[in-house]
Design a protein around this motif. Structure first.
Motif, PDB file in Angstrom:
ATOM      1  N   ILE A  25      -3.397-138.629 -37.720  1.00  0.00           N
ATOM      2  CA  ILE A  25      -4.255-138.315 -38.865  1.00  0.00           C
ATOM      3  C   ILE A  25      -4.160-139.451 -39.874  1.00  0.00           C
ATOM      4  CG2 ILE A  25      -4.669-136.748 -40.802  1.00  0.00           C
ATOM      5  CD1 ILE A  25      -5.276-135.472 -38.111  1.00  0.00           C
ATOM      6  N   SER A  26      -5.295-140.033 -40.217  1.00  0.00           N
ATOM      7  CA  SER A  26      -5.312-141.031 -41.283  1.00  0.00           C
ATOM      8  C   SER A  26      -6.090-140.458 -42.450  1.00  0.00           C
ATOM      9  CB  SER A  26      -5.949-142.340 -40.811  1.00  0.00           C
ATOM     10  OG  SER A  26      -7.301-142.139 -40.498  1.00  0.00           O
ATOM     11  N   CYS A  27      -5.741-140.909 -43.645  1.00  0.00           N
ATOM     12  CA  CYS A  27      -6.366-140.377 -44.852  1.00  0.00           C
ATOM     13  C   CYS A  27      -6.496-141.487 -45.889  1.00  0.00           C
ATOM     14  CB  CYS A  27      -5.513-139.233 -45.408  1.00  0.00           C
ATOM     15  SG  CYS A  27      -6.165-138.550 -46.931  1.00  0.00           S
ATOM     16  N   ASP A  28      -7.687-141.611 -46.465  1.00  0.00           N
ATOM     17  CA  ASP A  28      -7.954-142.613 -47.492  1.00  0.00           C
ATOM     18  C   ASP A  28      -7.845-142.052 -48.906  1.00  0.00           C
ATOM     19  OD1 ASP A  28      -8.580-144.468 -45.512  1.00  0.00           O
ATOM     20  OD2 ASP A  28     -10.709-143.956 -45.540  1.00  0.00           O
ATOM     21  N   CYS A  32      -4.375-137.691 -53.491  1.00  0.00           N
ATOM     22  CA  CYS A  32      -3.880-136.437 -52.920  1.00  0.00           C
ATOM     23  C   CYS A  32      -2.348-136.482 -52.894  1.00  0.00           C
ATOM     24  CB  CYS A  32      -4.404-136.242 -51.502  1.00  0.00           C
ATOM     25  SG  CYS A  32      -3.821-134.713 -50.716  1.00  0.00           S
ATOM     26  N   HIS A  35      -0.803-137.858 -49.648  1.00  0.00           N
ATOM     27  CA  HIS A  35      -1.035-139.246 -49.225  1.00  0.00           C
ATOM     28  C   HIS A  35       0.261-140.033 -49.391  1.00  0.00           C
ATOM     29  CE1 HIS A  35      -2.605-143.345 -49.261  1.00  0.00           C
ATOM     30  NE2 HIS A  35      -3.643-142.843 -48.611  1.00  0.00           N
ATOM     31  N   ASN A  39      -2.042-144.615 -46.064  1.00  0.00           N
ATOM     32  CA  ASN A  39      -3.151-143.911 -45.407  1.00  0.00           C
ATOM     33  C   ASN A  39      -2.719-142.890 -44.368  1.00  0.00           C
ATOM     34  OD1 ASN A  39      -4.803-145.299 -47.085  1.00  0.00           O
ATOM     35  ND2 ASN A  39      -5.724-146.577 -45.522  1.00  0.00           N
ATOM     36  N   TYR A  40      -1.563-142.274 -44.585  1.00  0.00           N
ATOM     37  CA  TYR A  40      -1.112-141.184 -43.729  1.00  0.00           C
ATOM     38  C   TYR A  40      -0.955-139.919 -44.545  1.00  0.00           C
ATOM     39  CZ  TYR A  40      -0.083-144.658 -40.164  1.00  0.00           C
ATOM     40  OH  TYR A  40      -0.181-145.663 -39.246  1.00  0.00           O
ATOM     41  N   CYS A  41      -1.050-138.782 -43.869  1.00  0.00           N
ATOM     42  CA  CYS A  41      -0.931-137.472 -44.509  1.00  0.00           C
ATOM     43  C   CYS A  41       0.453-136.899 -44.237  1.00  0.00           C
ATOM     44  CB  CYS A  41      -1.996-136.533 -43.947  1.00  0.00           C
ATOM     45  SG  CYS A  41      -1.936-134.875 -44.670  1.00  0.00           S
ATOM     46  N   ILE A  46      -2.942-129.558 -41.747  1.00  0.00           N
ATOM     47  CA  ILE A  46      -4.183-129.687 -42.502  1.00  0.00           C
ATOM     48  C   ILE A  46      -5.158-128.602 -42.083  1.00  0.00           C
ATOM     49  CG2 ILE A  46      -3.953-132.161 -42.906  1.00  0.00           C
ATOM     50  CD1 ILE A  46      -6.081-132.567 -40.723  1.00  0.00           C
ATOM     51  N   CYS A  61     -11.479-131.359 -46.501  1.00  0.00           N
ATOM     52  CA  CYS A  61     -10.075-131.086 -46.231  1.00  0.00           C
ATOM     53  C   CYS A  61      -9.619-130.019 -47.216  1.00  0.00           C
ATOM     54  CB  CYS A  61      -9.237-132.351 -46.390  1.00  0.00           C
ATOM     55  SG  CYS A  61      -7.464-132.060 -46.134  1.00  0.00           S
ATOM     56  N   PHE A  64      -6.255-130.595 -49.339  1.00  0.00           N
ATOM     57  CA  PHE A  64      -6.219-131.535 -50.468  1.00  0.00           C
ATOM     58  C   PHE A  64      -5.706-130.875 -51.736  1.00  0.00           C
ATOM     59  CE2 PHE A  64      -8.290-133.049 -54.345  1.00  0.00           C
ATOM     60  CZ  PHE A  64      -7.864-134.359 -54.366  1.00  0.00           C
TER      61      PHE A  64
END
Length: 69
Positions: A25-28, A32, A35, A39-41, A46, A61, A64
């Motif tokens: 899972i990547s997250c921009d 949040c 984060h 860029n990882y959760c 989730i 999401c 968040f």
């Protein structure tokens, strides 16, 4: 219903306490709380919805949580 509650994770925050992230899972979303800065959760899990979505632009999401300033 409890969304979080494992001894491996912070049961009051839902954030992993072991410093790891969800593999794959990547997250921009840098504002949040889950984060990790790379860029990882780091959430325990989730949730993505809504169930009636018909394209990726319809999804959000639900995990968040905005980071406090």
């Amino acid at each position: 219903m409890a969304l979080f509650g494992s001894t491996e994770y912070g049961s009051d925050t839902g954030k992993r306490t072991d410093g790891k992230h969800i593999r794959g899972i990547s997250c921009d979303v840098r504002n949040c709380v889950y984060h990790d800065g790379d860029n990882y959760c780091t959430a325990e899990k989730i949730a993505v919805g809504p169930s009636y979505a018909t394209s990726c632009t319809d999804t959000v999401c639900a995990t968040f949580k905005q980071r406090s300033l």
